[in-house]
Design a protein around this motif. Sequence first.
Motif, PDB file in Angstrom:
ATOM      1  N   LEU A   9       0.841  -1.195   0.000  1.00  0.00           N
ATOM      2  CA  LEU A   9       0.000   0.000   0.000  1.00  0.00           C
ATOM      3  C   LEU A   9       0.880   1.250   0.000  1.00  0.00           C
ATOM      4  CD1 LEU A   9      -2.487  -1.283   2.744  1.00  0.00           C
ATOM      5  CD2 LEU A   9      -2.856  -1.300   0.272  1.00  0.00           C
ATOM      6  N   ALA A  10       1.605   1.433  -1.079  1.00  0.00           N
ATOM      7  CA  ALA A  10       2.547   2.555  -1.147  1.00  0.00           C
ATOM      8  C   ALA A  10       1.853   3.903  -1.009  1.00  0.00           C
ATOM      9  CB  ALA A  10       3.317   2.502  -2.463  1.00  0.00           C
ATOM     10  N   ASP A  11       0.621   3.991  -1.495  1.00  0.00           N
ATOM     11  CA  ASP A  11      -0.083   5.271  -1.455  1.00  0.00           C
ATOM     12  C   ASP A  11      -0.497   5.666  -0.043  1.00  0.00           C
ATOM     13  OD1 ASP A  11      -1.849   3.111  -1.403  1.00  0.00           O
ATOM     14  OD2 ASP A  11      -3.493   4.265  -2.253  1.00  0.00           O
ATOM     15  N   GLN A  12      -0.394   4.741   0.925  1.00  0.00           N
ATOM     16  CA  GLN A  12      -0.778   5.052   2.301  1.00  0.00           C
ATOM     17  C   GLN A  12       0.409   5.419   3.180  1.00  0.00           C
ATOM     18  OE1 GLN A  12      -3.434   2.188   4.081  1.00  0.00           O
ATOM     19  NE2 GLN A  12      -4.706   2.033   2.248  1.00  0.00           N
ATOM     20  N   LEU A  13       1.612   5.376   2.617  1.00  0.00           N
ATOM     21  CA  LEU A  13       2.788   5.732   3.409  1.00  0.00           C
ATOM     22  C   LEU A  13       2.858   7.236   3.636  1.00  0.00           C
ATOM     23  CD1 LEU A  13       5.604   3.538   1.796  1.00  0.00           C
ATOM     24  CD2 LEU A  13       4.291   3.065   3.872  1.00  0.00           C
ATOM     25  N   ASP A  14       3.437   7.608   4.757  1.00  0.00           N
ATOM     26  CA  ASP A  14       3.632   9.022   5.040  1.00  0.00           C
ATOM     27  C   ASP A  14       4.581   9.628   3.992  1.00  0.00           C
ATOM     28  OD1 ASP A  14       3.249  11.032   7.556  1.00  0.00           O
ATOM     29  OD2 ASP A  14       5.174  11.373   6.560  1.00  0.00           O
ATOM     30  N   PRO A  15       4.282  10.816   3.474  1.00  0.00           N
ATOM     31  CA  PRO A  15       5.120  11.414   2.432  1.00  0.00           C
ATOM     32  C   PRO A  15       6.581  11.570   2.831  1.00  0.00           C
ATOM     33  CG  PRO A  15       3.030  12.587   2.622  1.00  0.00           C
ATOM     34  CD  PRO A  15       3.065  11.623   3.759  1.00  0.00           C
ATOM     35  N   ALA A  16       6.847  11.754   4.130  1.00  0.00           N
ATOM     36  CA  ALA A  16       8.234  11.963   4.568  1.00  0.00           C
ATOM     37  C   ALA A  16       9.047  10.682   4.583  1.00  0.00           C
ATOM     38  CB  ALA A  16       8.234  12.593   5.963  1.00  0.00           C
ATOM     39  N   ILE A  17       8.393   9.534   4.465  1.00  0.00           N
ATOM     40  CA  ILE A  17       9.104   8.247   4.498  1.00  0.00           C
ATOM     41  C   ILE A  17      10.012   8.083   3.288  1.00  0.00           C
ATOM     42  CG2 ILE A  17       8.736   5.770   4.126  1.00  0.00           C
ATOM     43  CD1 ILE A  17       8.471   6.447   7.015  1.00  0.00           C
ATOM     44  N   TRP A  18       9.533   8.516   2.124  1.00  0.00           N
ATOM     45  CA  TRP A  18      10.205   8.176   0.865  1.00  0.00           C
ATOM     46  C   TRP A  18      11.656   8.624   0.825  1.00  0.00           C
ATOM     47  CZ3 TRP A  18       7.588   5.065  -2.444  1.00  0.00           C
ATOM     48  CH2 TRP A  18       6.198   4.942  -2.224  1.00  0.00           C
ATOM     49  N   ARG A  19      11.953   9.817   1.258  1.00  0.00           N
ATOM     50  CA  ARG A  19      13.324  10.325   1.129  1.00  0.00           C
ATOM     51  C   ARG A  19      14.273   9.715   2.155  1.00  0.00           C
ATOM     52  NH1 ARG A  19      14.866  14.248   4.685  1.00  0.00           N
ATOM     53  NH2 ARG A  19      13.255  15.205   6.000  1.00  0.00           N
ATOM     54  N   ARG A  20      13.722   8.961   3.130  1.00  0.00           N
ATOM     55  CA  ARG A  20      14.592   8.305   4.113  1.00  0.00           C
ATOM     56  C   ARG A  20      15.263   7.058   3.543  1.00  0.00           C
ATOM     57  NH1 ARG A  20      11.943  12.646   6.501  1.00  0.00           N
ATOM     58  NH2 ARG A  20      12.765  12.963   8.621  1.00  0.00           N
ATOM     59  N   PHE A  21      14.780   6.558   2.418  1.00  0.00           N
ATOM     60  CA  PHE A  21      15.333   5.344   1.843  1.00  0.00           C
ATOM     61  C   PHE A  21      16.274   5.675   0.689  1.00  0.00           C
ATOM     62  CE2 PHE A  21      11.704   3.754   4.136  1.00  0.00           C
ATOM     63  CZ  PHE A  21      12.149   2.526   4.622  1.00  0.00           C
ATOM     64  N   ASP A  22      17.351   4.901   0.597  1.00  0.00           N
ATOM     65  CA  ASP A  22      18.337   5.123  -0.471  1.00  0.00           C
ATOM     66  C   ASP A  22      17.807   4.698  -1.826  1.00  0.00           C
ATOM     67  OD1 ASP A  22      20.223   5.908   1.494  1.00  0.00           O
ATOM     68  OD2 ASP A  22      20.731   3.810   1.875  1.00  0.00           O
ATOM     69  N   GLU A  23      16.957   3.666  -1.842  1.00  0.00           N
ATOM     70  CA  GLU A  23      16.379   3.188  -3.093  1.00  0.00           C
ATOM     71  C   GLU A  23      14.940   2.746  -2.858  1.00  0.00           C
ATOM     72  OE1 GLU A  23      17.033   3.220  -6.105  1.00  0.00           O
ATOM     73  OE2 GLU A  23      19.197   3.534  -6.276  1.00  0.00           O
ATOM     74  N   VAL A  24      14.090   3.000  -3.844  1.00  0.00           N
ATOM     75  CA  VAL A  24      12.732   2.454  -3.872  1.00  0.00           C
ATOM     76  C   VAL A  24      12.683   1.463  -5.024  1.00  0.00           C
ATOM     77  CG1 VAL A  24      10.278   2.943  -4.126  1.00  0.00           C
ATOM     78  CG2 VAL A  24      11.747   4.579  -2.922  1.00  0.00           C
ATOM     79  N   VAL A  25      12.311   0.220  -4.714  1.00  0.00           N
ATOM     80  CA  VAL A  25      12.273  -0.840  -5.717  1.00  0.00           C
ATOM     81  C   VAL A  25      10.815  -1.218  -5.963  1.00  0.00           C
ATOM     82  CG1 VAL A  25      13.140  -3.112  -6.377  1.00  0.00           C
ATOM     83  CG2 VAL A  25      14.468  -1.682  -4.793  1.00  0.00           C
ATOM     84  N   TRP A  26      10.391  -1.119  -7.215  1.00  0.00           N
ATOM     85  CA  TRP A  26       8.998  -1.412  -7.558  1.00  0.00           C
ATOM     86  C   TRP A  26       8.889  -2.835  -8.098  1.00  0.00           C
ATOM     87  CZ3 TRP A  26       5.326   1.900  -6.061  1.00  0.00           C
ATOM     88  CH2 TRP A  26       5.717   3.200  -5.758  1.00  0.00           C
ATOM     89  N   PHE A  27       8.003  -3.598  -7.514  1.00  0.00           N
ATOM     90  CA  PHE A  27       7.744  -4.972  -7.945  1.00  0.00           C
ATOM     91  C   PHE A  27       6.379  -4.992  -8.647  1.00  0.00           C
ATOM     92  CE2 PHE A  27      10.890  -5.372  -4.737  1.00  0.00           C
ATOM     93  CZ  PHE A  27      11.573  -6.552  -4.973  1.00  0.00           C
TER      94      PHE A  27
END
Length: 332
Positions: free
Chosen positions: A226-244
Amino acid sequence: MARGELMKKLITSYGRDDKFRTVFEQIIGEEERKGNRVLAGSLRKSLDRLGEGAIQTAPAAKLLPFPDEARDFIQRVEPQRTPAELHLSQENTELFAGIIREFRQGDRLRRHGLDVRSKLLFCGPPGTGKTMCAEVFAGELGLPFFVVRLDSLVSSYLGETATNIRKTFEFARRQPCVLFFDEFDALARSREEATETGELRRVVNSLLMFIEQIEPGGFLIAATNLADQLDPAIWRRFDEVVWFDLPDARMIKAYLRHAFRNVEASIDPTPYVERLTGSSYAELARITQHAIKLSILDGNTGVTDGHLRSALRNSERRRARTYKGSAGATSV
């Protein structure tokens, strides 16, 4: 320095990585000064590959004594899956190859003041291989694989969930490993939703701080459907986002061939691709296993088109009934 002396130093420095590399670099430099550019280039490529090979054959990361404070929240899982069972897109295959290369030559990058990617966010529909990928990833790197138990981590007591998260991250900071958070959206849900309580907002605030600060000796991997339910600030904390994504035609064919590799089968995957398009890997596994069961019940005659078609009909029946039931369900 004479070549003989350099070779002697190279041999005596074997096993001391920094010294060995220094002498190797001197040999390369000498060949460059002599104008032997081809040989020097070849030696430099060998030196680059040497770092990768040394890590590949190294023993698994040493396990530290398991801390009592994290025992209730973390479960060790021994990786059983192999890369042959993992069917990734070309994009993700190249992405993981790059991440693994960075990890294996991490010291080299850090000597240049560069960070190694170690915090990964996996996003995609259920059954697309996120958990399997994390397991295979840990096995390939020789790192212990730990799964966070959200049912224990999330507490009904005020303030305790944030404390549990801190203990979990403290464990990952000290123990080189792959620490895997499944159903990450349960912790990192958007603070902007009107229905969320102040307690959950505090949990997300703590989570953001811990992810920002941690520099794991291995990897932190979080997965969500449920990527659309994550807090917007979470995304930049990760070095990579991998889409399956759901498997495409090429990946469906590859999966079918792999699924029937250990049984006698006379099936051409091509005619089934269209009917299987839109299926997840979990659904493909259920279909192929059903076909193999049917062949066994028929006396081990081998998997035939009839067995696969029957398994497909059963899957389509299940999917149609499930979706209809979901659409017409009412609360009791």
